[in-house]
Scaffold this motif. Structure first.
Motif, PDB file in Angstrom:
ATOM      1  N   ASP A  28      33.059  39.451  41.017  1.00  0.00           N
ATOM      2  CA  ASP A  28      32.844  40.300  39.838  1.00  0.00           C
ATOM      3  C   ASP A  28      33.411  41.701  40.020  1.00  0.00           C
ATOM      4  OD1 ASP A  28      31.542  38.222  38.526  1.00  0.00           O
ATOM      5  OD2 ASP A  28      29.573  38.812  39.280  1.00  0.00           O
ATOM      6  N   ASP A  29      33.717  42.082  41.248  1.00  0.00           N
ATOM      7  CA  ASP A  29      34.277  43.418  41.495  1.00  0.00           C
ATOM      8  C   ASP A  29      35.786  43.472  41.268  1.00  0.00           C
ATOM      9  OD1 ASP A  29      31.843  44.656  42.246  1.00  0.00           O
ATOM     10  OD2 ASP A  29      31.977  43.748  44.233  1.00  0.00           O
ATOM     11  N   ASN A  30      36.389  42.343  40.984  1.00  0.00           N
ATOM     12  CA  ASN A  30      37.829  42.326  40.755  1.00  0.00           C
ATOM     13  C   ASN A  30      38.187  43.191  39.538  1.00  0.00           C
ATOM     14  OD1 ASN A  30      40.562  41.419  41.143  1.00  0.00           O
ATOM     15  ND2 ASN A  30      40.276  40.097  39.358  1.00  0.00           N
ATOM     16  N   THR A  86      40.807  38.902  45.718  1.00  0.00           N
ATOM     17  CA  THR A  86      41.419  37.573  45.636  1.00  0.00           C
ATOM     18  C   THR A  86      40.401  36.526  46.082  1.00  0.00           C
ATOM     19  OG1 THR A  86      42.338  37.795  47.862  1.00  0.00           O
ATOM     20  CG2 THR A  86      43.730  38.458  46.011  1.00  0.00           C
ATOM     21  N   PHE A  87      40.316  35.416  45.316  1.00  0.00           N
ATOM     22  CA  PHE A  87      39.374  34.343  45.640  1.00  0.00           C
ATOM     23  C   PHE A  87      39.861  33.042  45.033  1.00  0.00           C
ATOM     24  CE2 PHE A  87      38.074  36.616  41.850  1.00  0.00           C
ATOM     25  CZ  PHE A  87      37.794  35.624  40.931  1.00  0.00           C
ATOM     26  N   SER A 110      39.379  32.771  38.720  1.00  0.00           N
ATOM     27  CA  SER A 110      40.305  32.673  39.841  1.00  0.00           C
ATOM     28  C   SER A 110      41.193  33.905  39.894  1.00  0.00           C
ATOM     29  CB  SER A 110      41.171  31.411  39.692  1.00  0.00           C
ATOM     30  OG  SER A 110      42.103  31.315  40.749  1.00  0.00           O
ATOM     31  N   ASN A 111      41.457  34.357  41.109  1.00  0.00           N
ATOM     32  CA  ASN A 111      42.423  35.442  41.308  1.00  0.00           C
ATOM     33  C   ASN A 111      43.171  35.194  42.621  1.00  0.00           C
ATOM     34  OD1 ASN A 111      43.798  37.885  40.818  1.00  0.00           O
ATOM     35  ND2 ASN A 111      42.399  38.988  42.148  1.00  0.00           N
ATOM     36  N   LEU A 153      47.287  29.714  44.565  1.00  0.00           N
ATOM     37  CA  LEU A 153      47.988  29.934  45.829  1.00  0.00           C
ATOM     38  C   LEU A 153      47.033  29.865  47.015  1.00  0.00           C
ATOM     39  CD1 LEU A 153      50.309  32.895  44.759  1.00  0.00           C
ATOM     40  CD2 LEU A 153      50.916  30.478  44.980  1.00  0.00           C
ATOM     41  N   ILE A 154      45.727  30.026  46.757  1.00  0.00           N
ATOM     42  CA  ILE A 154      44.741  30.033  47.838  1.00  0.00           C
ATOM     43  C   ILE A 154      44.209  28.641  48.110  1.00  0.00           C
ATOM     44  CG2 ILE A 154      42.532  30.991  48.598  1.00  0.00           C
ATOM     45  CD1 ILE A 154      43.069  33.392  46.817  1.00  0.00           C
TER      46      ILE A 154
END
Length: 261
Positions: A95-97, A120-121, A147-148, A199-200
């Motif tokens: 949530d801090d993204n 990123t997650f 997603s990030n 990508l993760i």
């Protein structure tokens, strides 16, 4: 006389230079965060802790600093305000993204520097696991996704790529990936998989759709009318029977009354 005039001109020039130079002195302070003097993006991950240190450079006097998280002011201790100030961002989550931290000069808040958190997650998927629908009705399978970086989304059916038909429609936003099925058929039964590929990591969420036979529609109004007729018939029957019983009772009681007299 000429010397006095020359001296006056020099004084005017000096005062003019002081006036022009004064704003430069007053606003020459520069802010930096973690050694950077320009706004920047800080890459981080969930669960980590980040420290942001804001410092005043080129200052000629003590300067008080302010910290903001988005539009809210951060409460700083008295010893953490003058010329240098640090904030600690602990327990970072998804949530801090995109959250912005800004350090400002208290006396001139137009002097500021900002840091944006880039958390990123891997994809996080959620939704209603089981859904039952009647044949011929409309169904929506909603796969909520976070997603990030942003993930590439796909729908599978029974472990194979979903073949989109005329009654299938897909809608995607930054928050969900939706499959709409209009007028579902028995052939739409099965397990639908929402697949997010980033990508993760690649994540999968299954949705089980059960299509039931279309039930026969029973008209309610005739049933209600029939119930009302039966109820009234019973009521009138009870009333008529009661009157008959009362008449019999009166006949039985008549001779007894005459004998008593």
């Amino acid at each position: 006389m000429a010397q006095k005039t020359s001296g006056l001109i020099q004084r005017c020039r000096f005062l003019l230079l002081m006036i022009l130079f004064l704003p430069h002195v007053m606003t020459s302070s520069v802010l930096s965060v973690n050694g950077k003097t320009e706004n920047y993006i800080l890459d981080t991950e969930p669960g980590l802790q980040e420290s942001l240190k804001c410092a005043v450079q080129n200052h000629i006097r003590d300067e008080e600093l302010l910290w903001y998280r988005e539009d809210g002011r951060v409460d700083l201790k008295s010893g953490n305000k003058i010329n240098s100030s640090s904030v600690c961002v602990s327990g970072i989550s998804e949530d801090d993204n995109g959250i912005t931290f800004t350090c400002k000069l208290q006396r001139n808040q137009s002097v500021s520097i900002s840091v944006v958190l880039n958390v990123t997650f891997p994809p996080l998927l959620s939704g209603n696991d089981f859904q039952t629908a009647e044949e011929g009705s409309d169904v929506k399978l909603v796969c909520n996704v976070k997603s990030n970086p942003q993930a590439q989304m796909m729908w599978y059916k029974n472990n194979g790529i979903l073949n989109l038909e005329n009654h299938h429609q897909i809608q995607q936003t930054s928050k969900y990936f939706q499959l709409s099925i209009t007028k579902v058929k028995k052939s739409d039964n099965g397990t639908y998989s929402c697949i997010a590929n980033s990508l993760i990591e690649t994540k999968t969420k299954d949705f089980h759709l059960i299509v039931k036979d279309k039930g026969s529609t029973v008209p309610i109004e005739p049933i209600i009318a029939a119930c009302v007729v039966v109820f009234l018939t019973l009521v009138f029957g009870v009333i008529a029977r009661r009157k008959r019983i009362m008449k019999l009772c009166r006949k039985d009681q008549g001779p007894q009354c005459r004998t008593a007299l």
